[in-house]
Design an enzyme around this catalytic site. Structure first.
Site, PDB file in Angstrom:
ATOM      1  N   GLY A  73       0.830  -1.212   0.000  1.00  0.00           N
ATOM      2  CA  GLY A  73       0.000   0.000   0.000  1.00  0.00           C
ATOM      3  C   GLY A  73       0.858   1.252   0.000  1.00  0.00           C
ATOM      4  O   GLY A  73       0.529   2.252  -0.658  1.00  0.00           O
ATOM      5  N   THR A  74       1.943   1.208   0.741  1.00  0.00           N
ATOM      6  CA  THR A  74       2.825   2.376   0.824  1.00  0.00           C
ATOM      7  C   THR A  74       3.387   2.733  -0.556  1.00  0.00           C
ATOM      8  O   THR A  74       3.433   3.912  -0.927  1.00  0.00           O
ATOM      9  CB  THR A  74       3.983   2.090   1.816  1.00  0.00           C
ATOM     10  OG1 THR A  74       3.408   1.775   3.082  1.00  0.00           O
ATOM     11  CG2 THR A  74       4.913   3.273   1.960  1.00  0.00           C
ATOM     12  N   ASN A 152      -7.750   4.097   9.074  1.00  0.00           N
ATOM     13  CA  ASN A 152      -7.267   2.841   9.650  1.00  0.00           C
ATOM     14  C   ASN A 152      -7.433   2.781  11.165  1.00  0.00           C
ATOM     15  O   ASN A 152      -7.563   1.715  11.734  1.00  0.00           O
ATOM     16  CB  ASN A 152      -5.799   2.603   9.287  1.00  0.00           C
ATOM     17  CG  ASN A 152      -4.950   3.842   9.420  1.00  0.00           C
ATOM     18  OD1 ASN A 152      -5.231   4.858   8.790  1.00  0.00           O
ATOM     19  ND2 ASN A 152      -3.921   3.781  10.239  1.00  0.00           N
ATOM     20  N   GLN A 180      -7.802   0.366   3.682  1.00  0.00           N
ATOM     21  CA  GLN A 180      -8.683  -0.226   4.696  1.00  0.00           C
ATOM     22  C   GLN A 180     -10.089  -0.489   4.161  1.00  0.00           C
ATOM     23  O   GLN A 180     -10.820  -1.283   4.750  1.00  0.00           O
ATOM     24  CB  GLN A 180      -8.766   0.687   5.929  1.00  0.00           C
ATOM     25  CG  GLN A 180      -7.467   0.804   6.695  1.00  0.00           C
ATOM     26  CD  GLN A 180      -7.021  -0.501   7.355  1.00  0.00           C
ATOM     27  OE1 GLN A 180      -7.796  -1.446   7.502  1.00  0.00           O
ATOM     28  NE2 GLN A 180      -5.757  -0.566   7.744  1.00  0.00           N
ATOM     29  N   SER A 200      -3.816  -2.658  -0.437  1.00  0.00           N
ATOM     30  CA  SER A 200      -2.722  -3.467   0.096  1.00  0.00           C
ATOM     31  C   SER A 200      -3.225  -4.882   0.346  1.00  0.00           C
ATOM     32  O   SER A 200      -4.259  -5.068   0.996  1.00  0.00           O
ATOM     33  CB  SER A 200      -2.234  -2.846   1.403  1.00  0.00           C
ATOM     34  OG  SER A 200      -1.349  -3.725   2.041  1.00  0.00           O
ATOM     35  N   HIS A 202      -2.213  -7.383   2.270  1.00  0.00           N
ATOM     36  CA  HIS A 202      -2.263  -8.016   3.598  1.00  0.00           C
ATOM     37  C   HIS A 202      -3.400  -7.513   4.469  1.00  0.00           C
ATOM     38  O   HIS A 202      -3.596  -8.016   5.573  1.00  0.00           O
ATOM     39  CB  HIS A 202      -0.909  -7.903   4.313  1.00  0.00           C
ATOM     40  CG  HIS A 202      -0.524  -6.550   4.818  1.00  0.00           C
ATOM     41  ND1 HIS A 202      -0.558  -6.239   6.152  1.00  0.00           N
ATOM     42  CD2 HIS A 202      -0.082  -5.445   4.189  1.00  0.00           C
ATOM     43  CE1 HIS A 202      -0.127  -4.994   6.325  1.00  0.00           C
ATOM     44  NE2 HIS A 202       0.163  -4.483   5.143  1.00  0.00           N
ATOM     45  N   THR A 238      10.633  -7.611 -12.477  1.00  0.00           N
ATOM     46  CA  THR A 238       9.915  -8.862 -12.720  1.00  0.00           C
ATOM     47  C   THR A 238       8.806  -9.022 -11.687  1.00  0.00           C
ATOM     48  O   THR A 238       9.006  -8.781 -10.501  1.00  0.00           O
ATOM     49  CB  THR A 238      10.904 -10.054 -12.644  1.00  0.00           C
ATOM     50  OG1 THR A 238      11.914  -9.816 -13.625  1.00  0.00           O
ATOM     51  CG2 THR A 238      10.207 -11.373 -12.912  1.00  0.00           C
ATOM     52  N   CYS A 326       2.055   1.265  12.876  1.00  0.00           N
ATOM     53  CA  CYS A 326       3.287   1.964  12.531  1.00  0.00           C
ATOM     54  C   CYS A 326       3.594   3.059  13.544  1.00  0.00           C
ATOM     55  O   CYS A 326       4.721   3.465  13.688  1.00  0.00           O
ATOM     56  CB  CYS A 326       3.178   2.582  11.148  1.00  0.00           C
ATOM     57  SG  CYS A 326       2.193   1.614  10.047  1.00  0.00           S
TER      58      CYS A 326
END
Ligand code: PLP
Length: 400
Positions: A73-74, A152, A180, A200, A202, A238, A326
């Site tokens: 996501g970042t 978030n 989110q 993102s 995850h 790749t 974070c």
């Protein structure tokens, strides 16, 4: 019997779905070709990457060629912001909000130091934006508006459809961080006036280290990584094939389960919130209670520290968070709670519970039985807790 481990920190990360792991495995074994190769090894894999792109596009009601795979996501947020600024070198202004994830906020602040003008819009006590103020900030010098779809920490939703319409009217490119929101709420790119949207993996039961930047056809944006021709020349390198396949599968699952899961999660979350608020006095909701992600509940408990609550919860096998993963570790309340001017008395005692499809009723029962006792124990040790103040209910006494 009480569950031993209850994971309620799904806005930090989610469990990779077993179906996703299963879908990925062949790409660590037999299907190892490079999708750019002309031979059969490459061709086979390329077909699967194409299918994964279609699966992601389907979740967003987008076109497959609008889906760009990134590493997280970042990266998607960085690409959106820096890529648009590079494509509009004559424009020197960015508008965002004070409550964005650091993946947006810190990029904008970094660019601010490099000479761009950055406007960070404030929010009200529920975390909502003033849309008239937002509109007034967009000028011909504004290259980009970046406003998240869902927060978030609190789960508060921003009205992306209305914000996008304002950006369109003003001729400003609009990016939304939907990290989110994706998989928790419907996102229909045929209807939403959004130019760029970050996802993102995850956060929706795919592995960590894979993301997507949706780029609407015709959007002016510079490439992020220069090198080979991968991702139509927009992101060289790749492809991370197994993770792309995993993300495709996760999006397919999210799409089929969305409606049912959203309702189930909302009920589960509401039961958790109601139960805690009924048994624990001096408890407050952080965020907009009516306009929130269905899985998120951020509660402020007066007189005690969020970190102490988390440690006791963790000892009882319950995982939650006191802010964004974070930013926890700092003693300041989170930038989101500070922007909302959450009173000092409970900003420090805030805990975020974020649920996923793997959470059960029995787990919520266990949290409801455990949490009040923890809060009372900590309050009894707190010098700020008045001696004549109300105590937690009888359920709590039993659990404590
Ligand atoms: N944006 C939001 C709203 C988030 O919640 C997160 C992660 O917590 C990110 C961006 C960053 O995503 P990633 O961890 O994939 O870099």
């Amino acid at each position: 019997m009480a569950p031993r481990q209850v994971y309620l920190d799904n806005n930090a990360t989610t469990q990779t779905a077993p179906e996703v792991v299963e879908a990925m495995l062949p790409f660590f074994k037999d299907l190892y070709g490079n999708p750019s190769s002309m031979h059969v090894f490459g061709g086979q894999v390329a077909q699967h990457v194409t299918k994964a792109r279609e699966q992601v596009a389907a979740l967003l009601d987008a076109q497959p060629d609008e889906i760009l795979f990134t590493s997280c996501g970042t990266e998607s947020d960085n690409h959106a912001i820096k890529g648009v600024l590079e494509a509009f070198p004559e424009k020197r202004h960015i508008v965002t909000t004070k409550v964005e994830h650091p993946a947006v906020l810190n990029v904008c602040r970094h660019l601010g130091k490099q000479g761009w003008r950055v406007t960070e819009l404030p929010v009200d006590k529920r975390g909502n934006l003033d849309l008239d103020r937002l509109a007034a900030e967009l000028t011909p010098d504004t290259a980009l508006l970046s406003v998240m779809a869902a927060n978030n920490e609190t789960g508060t939703l921003f009205p992306i459809e209305k914000i996008g319409a304002i950006a369109r009217e003003k001729g400003v490119t609009f990016h939304t961080d939907a990290v989110q929101a994706a998989g928790k709420l419907p996102l229909d790119m045929r209807k939403l006036p959004v130019d760029l949207l970050s996802i993102s993996g995850h956060k929706l039961h795919a592995p960590k280290g894979i993301g997507v930047l949706y780029i609407r056809r015709g959007t002016r944006i510079a490439p992020f990584l220069h090198g080979g021709h991968q991702e139509r020349g927009r992101r060289a390198g790749t492809e991370n094939v197994p993770y792309i396949i995993g993300l495709g599968k996760a999006c397919e699952l999210a799409r089929t389960e969305l409606f049912e899961e959203t309702n189930r999660l909302r009920q589960l979350r509401d039961r958790l919130q109601k139960g805690l608020m009924e048994t624990i006095p001096y408890t407050h909701i952080n965020g907009d209670p009516d306009w929130r992600l269905p899985n998120t509940c951020n509660l402020g408990f007066e007189y005690i520290e969020g970190e102490a609550i988390l440690l006791h919860l963790s000892a009882a096998g319950i995982a939650a968070s006191s802010g964004s993963a974070c930013t926890s570790g700092s003693l300041e309340p989170s930038h989101v709670l500070m922007a909302m001017e959450v009173p000092f008395t409970y900003a420090h005692g805030s805990v975020r519970f974020s649920l996923s499809k793997y959470n059960t009723d029995a787990e919520i029962d266990y949290v409801l039985a455990t949490m009040p006792g923890i809060v009372q124990k900590l309050r009894d040790m707190s010098p700020f807790y008045p001696k004549d103040a109300a105590r937690v209910g009888s359920v709590a006494q039993a659990a404590g």
